[in-house]
Design an enzyme around this catalytic site. Sequence first.
Site, short mmCIF file in Angstrom:
data_model
loop_
_atom_site.label_atom_id
_atom_site.label_comp_id
_atom_site.label_asym_id
_atom_site.label_seq_id
_atom_site.Cartn_x
_atom_site.Cartn_y
_atom_site.Cartn_z
N CYS A 137 0.85 -1.19 0.00
CA CYS A 137 0.00 0.00 0.00
C CYS A 137 0.89 1.25 0.00
CB CYS A 137 -0.90 0.00 1.23
SG CYS A 137 -2.04 1.40 1.27
N ARG A 142 3.15 4.68 6.27
CA ARG A 142 3.59 3.96 7.47
C ARG A 142 4.03 2.53 7.18
NH1 ARG A 142 -2.05 5.04 10.34
NH2 ARG A 142 -2.61 4.47 8.21
N CYS A 144 -6.17 0.04 6.85
CA CYS A 144 -5.91 0.61 5.52
C CYS A 144 -7.04 1.56 5.13
CB CYS A 144 -5.80 -0.52 4.50
SG CYS A 144 -5.43 0.06 2.83
#
Length: 212
Positions: free
Chosen positions: A43, A47, A102
């Site tokens: 993704c 982070r 997410c």
Amino acid sequence: MAETIKDLLVGNVNWAANTAKERPEFFSKLSAGQTPKFLWIGCSDSRVPATEITNAMPGSIFVQRNIANMVVHTDSNLLSVVNYAVKVLKVKHIIVCGHYGCGGVKAAMTNDKFGFLDNWLLHIKDVYRLHQNELDKIEKVEDRENRFVELNVLEQVSNLAKVSFVQEEWDAGEFPYIHGWVYSLKDGLVKNLKMSINSANDLEKVYQYQNK
Ligand SMILES: [Zn+2]
């Protein structure tokens, strides 16, 4: 935490100096070429950086990231990366790494509009539809989001297995293995979803290409 462009540029100078000091061969070796053994599809979330969370060095992981670590078969950017990784770099493993919490997955679960992004989120909504029976039964929203993250990773692993040139590599040899992981922002640990595949056998028949 870097807040300004200057922070990043100063950080770069410091990083280069420290790295050259700690690993005198580092830049001369890496500038000669890359031989990563892994392709990471993750993704875009700031982070979840591939090399940092796996304690790996630059040169170890070939990377593609997008919102919610999707493998979309009309995404020529992603397909080019996968093609180069398997055909030229000959990576041994492909890791699809999602993460709990997410934003893309959460957004896809809602009925809210997000402008242009809606078109990308549709791919994630399609995954929800495939697993609607299971997901709708999970009452607590956070638990449902977490399970959706896991199911989405597993679907993207399958989507990679459907790619004809990935199947070509399997016809020719053992690699690449495809793995599904989920990273936890809360403790920094990866959950291995225990899915490691190197054949198209588990796909529905219509997706299995035949060698001619
Ligand atoms: Zn994300």
